[in-house]
Design a protein around this motif. Structure first.
Motif, PDB file in Angstrom:
ATOM      1  N   LYS A 183       0.931  -0.958   0.011  1.00 37.56           N
ATOM      2  CA  LYS A 183       0.051  -0.057  -0.094  1.00 37.56           C
ATOM      3  C   LYS A 183       0.867   1.261  -0.090  1.00 37.56           C
ATOM      4  O   LYS A 183       0.685   2.072  -0.743  1.00 37.56           O
ATOM      5  N   LEU A 186       2.183   1.789  -3.774  1.00 38.38           N
ATOM      6  CA  LEU A 186       1.290   2.216  -4.395  1.00 38.38           C
ATOM      7  C   LEU A 186       1.207   3.685  -4.234  1.00 38.38           C
ATOM      8  O   LEU A 186       0.838   4.114  -5.369  1.00 38.38           O
ATOM      9  N   ASN A 190       1.747   6.433  -7.153  1.00 36.51           N
ATOM     10  CA  ASN A 190       0.563   7.311  -7.423  1.00 36.51           C
ATOM     11  C   ASN A 190       1.207   8.973  -7.377  1.00 36.51           C
ATOM     12  O   ASN A 190       0.446   9.772  -7.875  1.00 36.51           O
ATOM     13  N   LYS A 204       3.958  -0.700 -10.517  1.00 37.00           N
ATOM     14  CA  LYS A 204       2.504  -0.271  -9.952  1.00 37.00           C
ATOM     15  C   LYS A 204       1.487  -1.414 -10.116  1.00 37.00           C
ATOM     16  O   LYS A 204       0.910  -1.722  -9.137  1.00 37.00           O
ATOM     17  N   SER A 205       1.422  -2.051 -11.327  1.00 42.28           N
ATOM     18  CA  SER A 205       0.563  -3.193 -11.414  1.00 42.28           C
ATOM     19  C   SER A 205       0.746  -4.130 -10.221  1.00 42.28           C
ATOM     20  O   SER A 205      -0.495  -4.858  -9.943  1.00 42.28           O
ATOM     21  N   GLU A 208      -0.731  -3.200  -7.113  1.00 46.30           N
ATOM     22  CA  GLU A 208      -1.975  -3.126  -7.143  1.00 46.30           C
ATOM     23  C   GLU A 208      -2.895  -4.764  -6.961  1.00 46.30           C
ATOM     24  O   GLU A 208      -3.612  -5.001  -6.563  1.00 46.30           O
ATOM     25  N   TYR A 209      -1.731  -5.416  -7.769  1.00 37.55           N
ATOM     26  CA  TYR A 209      -2.288  -6.905  -7.781  1.00 37.55           C
ATOM     27  C   TYR A 209      -2.335  -7.495  -6.247  1.00 37.55           C
ATOM     28  O   TYR A 209      -3.442  -8.263  -5.746  1.00 37.55           O
ATOM     29  N   ILE A 211      -2.389  -6.008  -3.268  1.00 41.57           N
ATOM     30  CA  ILE A 211      -3.516  -5.510  -2.515  1.00 41.57           C
ATOM     31  C   ILE A 211      -4.949  -5.673  -2.867  1.00 41.57           C
ATOM     32  O   ILE A 211      -5.476  -6.262  -2.095  1.00 41.57           O
ATOM     33  N   SER A 212      -5.121  -6.288  -4.142  1.00 44.07           N
ATOM     34  CA  SER A 212      -6.329  -6.818  -4.462  1.00 44.07           C
ATOM     35  C   SER A 212      -6.511  -7.985  -4.048  1.00 44.07           C
ATOM     36  O   SER A 212      -7.765  -8.567  -3.643  1.00 44.07           O
TER      37      SER A 212
END
Length: 216
Positions: A183, A186, A190, A204-205, A208-209, A211-212
């Protein structure tokens, strides 16, 4: 004579501008493939592409950098397939490109220290128990150097998060802490703007992965 020299100078400038535009186009196309590459074969092709670009002008550090990165990603793909016996060779290939990049890159480049960290980590994974105190220690040192040089770099935060997430708890790791670090990474992504459109901007991806996945 003056007209001849002026014409020659203008022609040289035009050729230089054309070569630069051609270089930027080729690099942009290949960098875009970083996000879509998945297999070891994909990364082999990508590394070869960057190798060819580097061969046209050995004074540019980014083609060497990306050739090294593609090799490291290839190593990670092979690791996921359990092909640990190939990692030493792949790390060696990456190291050659890292060294080439470091010769022409700006002094004390955090991105290169980060790739060096990843290279040592890849070597360590061949035999973590035996190599933790050698390659593992070198990897940790390179990560410290990268963070000291560029503490706001989101890729530094990303790699730290990976280390925390994948390290067993008995050795100081934690999936919960790792997610919190993803987090943080990320948030840094940003707020981050690369120096140029060709400069490193990957990762970045991945943040995000993870965290998701934690939300499921």
């Amino acid at each position: 004579m003056k007209k001849y020299l002026l014409s020659f100078a203008l022609a040289f400038v035009s050729l230089t501008a054309f070569a630069q535009a051609d270089y930027e186009k080729a690099m942009t196309e290949k960098i875009a493939k970083i996000e879509t590459s998945k297999t070891a074969e994909d990364y082999t092709a990508l590394a070869n592409d960057f190798h060819r670009i580097a061969g046209k002008d050995e004074n540019k550090w980014l083609p060497f950098y990306y050739a090294a990165f593609a090799n490291l990603q290839k190593g990670r793909a092979l690791m996921r397939e359990g092909k640990m016996q190939e990692l030493d060779f792949i790390a060696g290939q990456a190291q050659k490109y890292i060294e080439a990049a470091s010769h022409v890159a700006p002094t004390d480049n955090a991105e290169i220290h980060l790739l060096t960290k990843m290279m040592y980590s890849l070597r360590m994974m061949v035999n973590p128990q035996e190599r933790y105190m050698t390659d593992g220690a070198k990897a940790a040192e390179e990560l410290k150097k990268a963070e000291k040089l560029d503490p706001s770099n989101p890729r530094v935060a990303l790699i730290k998060a990976e280390d925390t997430y994948f390290t067993p708890e008995q050795y100081g790791g934690s999936k919960t802490k790792g997610i919190e670090q993803f987090k943080d990474a990320l948030a840094k992504f940003n707020a981050y703007t690369p120096k140029t459109s060709l400069d490193p901007n990957w990762g970045k991806s991945e943040a995000e992965y993870f965290i998701s996945q934690a939300k499921k």
